[in-house]
Scaffold this active site. Sequence first.
Site, PDB file in Angstrom:
ATOM      1  N   GLY A 241      68.978  33.637  44.904  1.00  0.00           N
ATOM      2  CA  GLY A 241      68.223  33.463  43.722  1.00  0.00           C
ATOM      3  C   GLY A 241      66.869  34.285  43.367  1.00  0.00           C
ATOM      4  O   GLY A 241      66.256  34.723  44.426  1.00  0.00           O
ATOM      5  N   LEU A 242      66.470  34.483  42.185  1.00  0.00           N
ATOM      6  CA  LEU A 242      65.217  35.211  42.117  1.00  0.00           C
ATOM      7  C   LEU A 242      64.019  33.991  42.032  1.00  0.00           C
ATOM      8  O   LEU A 242      64.039  33.167  41.257  1.00  0.00           O
ATOM      9  CB  LEU A 242      65.292  35.527  40.966  1.00  0.00           C
ATOM     10  CG  LEU A 242      63.819  36.793  40.389  1.00  0.00           C
ATOM     11  CD1 LEU A 242      63.546  37.833  41.541  1.00  0.00           C
ATOM     12  CD2 LEU A 242      63.834  37.043  39.165  1.00  0.00           C
ATOM     13  N   GLY A 243      62.949  34.285  42.936  1.00  0.00           N
ATOM     14  CA  GLY A 243      62.017  33.271  42.946  1.00  0.00           C
ATOM     15  C   GLY A 243      60.861  33.731  42.096  1.00  0.00           C
ATOM     16  O   GLY A 243      60.734  35.033  41.919  1.00  0.00           O
TER      17      GLY A 243
ATOM     18  N   ASP B 150      64.919  30.489  40.104  1.00  0.00           N
ATOM     19  CA  ASP B 150      64.095  29.502  40.612  1.00  0.00           C
ATOM     20  C   ASP B 150      62.599  29.502  39.745  1.00  0.00           C
ATOM     21  O   ASP B 150      61.988  30.225  40.079  1.00  0.00           O
ATOM     22  CB  ASP B 150      63.916  29.493  42.111  1.00  0.00           C
ATOM     23  CG  ASP B 150      63.202  28.273  42.450  1.00  0.00           C
ATOM     24  OD1 ASP B 150      64.016  27.302  42.670  1.00  0.00           O
ATOM     25  OD2 ASP B 150      61.999  28.302  42.647  1.00  0.00           O
TER      26      ASP B 150
ATOM     27  N   TYR C  84      54.151  27.405  37.870  1.00  0.00           N
ATOM     28  CA  TYR C  84      54.284  28.770  38.010  1.00  0.00           C
ATOM     29  C   TYR C  84      53.522  29.304  36.850  1.00  0.00           C
ATOM     30  O   TYR C  84      53.159  30.526  36.615  1.00  0.00           O
ATOM     31  CB  TYR C  84      55.309  29.329  38.352  1.00  0.00           C
ATOM     32  CG  TYR C  84      55.948  28.983  39.610  1.00  0.00           C
ATOM     33  CD1 TYR C  84      55.290  28.103  40.706  1.00  0.00           C
ATOM     34  CD2 TYR C  84      57.300  29.166  39.869  1.00  0.00           C
ATOM     35  CE1 TYR C  84      55.981  27.791  41.759  1.00  0.00           C
ATOM     36  CE2 TYR C  84      58.082  28.616  40.998  1.00  0.00           C
ATOM     37  CZ  TYR C  84      57.428  27.925  41.813  1.00  0.00           C
ATOM     38  OH  TYR C  84      57.895  27.496  42.978  1.00  0.00           O
TER      39      TYR C  84
ATOM     40  N   LYS D  78      60.902  22.655  38.392  1.00  0.00           N
ATOM     41  CA  LYS D  78      60.335  21.453  39.363  1.00  0.00           C
ATOM     42  C   LYS D  78      59.185  20.873  38.599  1.00  0.00           C
ATOM     43  O   LYS D  78      58.489  21.290  37.520  1.00  0.00           O
ATOM     44  CB  LYS D  78      59.683  22.031  40.418  1.00  0.00           C
ATOM     45  CG  LYS D  78      60.477  23.079  41.103  1.00  0.00           C
ATOM     46  CD  LYS D  78      59.860  23.567  42.514  1.00  0.00           C
ATOM     47  CE  LYS D  78      60.939  24.783  43.108  1.00  0.00           C
ATOM     48  NZ  LYS D  78      60.511  26.179  42.576  1.00  0.00           N
TER      49      LYS D  78
ATOM     50  N   HIS E 291      58.400  18.777  42.620  1.00  0.00           N
ATOM     51  CA  HIS E 291      57.899  19.634  43.286  1.00  0.00           C
ATOM     52  C   HIS E 291      57.195  19.361  44.817  1.00  0.00           C
ATOM     53  O   HIS E 291      57.459  20.275  45.788  1.00  0.00           O
ATOM     54  CB  HIS E 291      56.809  20.419  42.532  1.00  0.00           C
ATOM     55  CG  HIS E 291      56.801  21.707  42.747  1.00  0.00           C
ATOM     56  ND1 HIS E 291      56.380  22.703  41.910  1.00  0.00           N
ATOM     57  CD2 HIS E 291      56.731  22.516  43.942  1.00  0.00           C
ATOM     58  CE1 HIS E 291      56.178  23.965  42.406  1.00  0.00           C
ATOM     59  NE2 HIS E 291      56.470  23.830  43.590  1.00  0.00           N
TER      60      HIS E 291
END
Length: 325
Positions: A16-18, A43, A48, A77, A110
């Site tokens: 996946g892409l972080g 993700d 973020y 999260k 999280h």
Amino acid sequence: MEILKFKNNDEMPILGLGTWKSKPGEIYTAVRQAIQIGYRHFDCAAIYGNELEIGKAFTDAFKQGDIIRKDIWVTSKLWNNAHARDQVLPALKKTLTDLCLEYLDLYLVHWPVALKTGVVYPGTGSDLVSLADLPLADTWAGMEACFDQGLSNHIGVSNFSIKKLAGLVETAKIKPEMNQIELHPFLQQPEMLTYCRKKNILLTAYSPLGSGDRPAHLKSETEQILLENPNIQQMAQKKGCSAAQILIKWAIDRHTAVIPKSVNPIRLAENFKATQVELNPDEMTAILALDMATRYVRGAIWTPPGSAYTPETLWDESYRIVNGF
Ligand code: A2P
């Protein structure tokens, strides 16, 4: 693309892409490019600070017919300041609004750490709430409500020790299906892999490239740079691939999901192609020898003086893992 299968046979693309550290202003383009390249797993996390922009990228990709909702796997999260049972659902709804989605594929707690309502990051120890005062079981009940209402197809946790997972597994009505933790050749966590396999809990490897773009206060002056490790570099050179590709494929070959972050189109494509790299048993054994049981993400932010948390109570059985080299 290999997948990880959940108990109900839902399939999560293993790569996946972080999006941690991807700034608003760069993440929109990165997500659109990633979709073009073939990424189907994203993700995310409320903390973020970029879910709005990711949501715009999804919306435009849907509108332009690049993908439909069920083509992609989206994880997000719950932040630490919404751990009370009745705060979880509203937090998820905010994330869904930002991501412009009607449901998540996976929602994670999280951190096993609670903050006072309204505190985003702790300034002092008194900003933290102990797990005795706000038990993880209460937070989990909120997560179960998210599942029951069809707002997340799966629920799980992040940064949990075996001890905390075991506690949750014992009391949960709906068992956690995922633990997202730091995993890479310097931090291989074999006991966690064994425990999760036994309990049918999947793992996602975060910071798989060593998260070199962490802010300075999360870095140690003496830390070793994973992507510059000579053994990994030599192996990559010999195979005609990149160090990052070795690290990503290593995670995949251990049957953990892996979420390398990039906002650079060349590196996005390079990382996606890691699935084509083949690591032979000798190479896997050579990487095994690189384990230094050393974290990059120490969680020191949760353990200031006067905090209800210490490194020992945060990481439990793995607190002896060296912090920050
Ligand atoms: P960038 O976003 O400019 O590509 P992690 O996934 O462990 O958090 O690591 C992310 C860091 O690794 C970012 O600094 C990212 O920079 C960088 N990175 C991502 N892919 C590669 C790659 N293929 N080669 C080198 N560095 C990479």
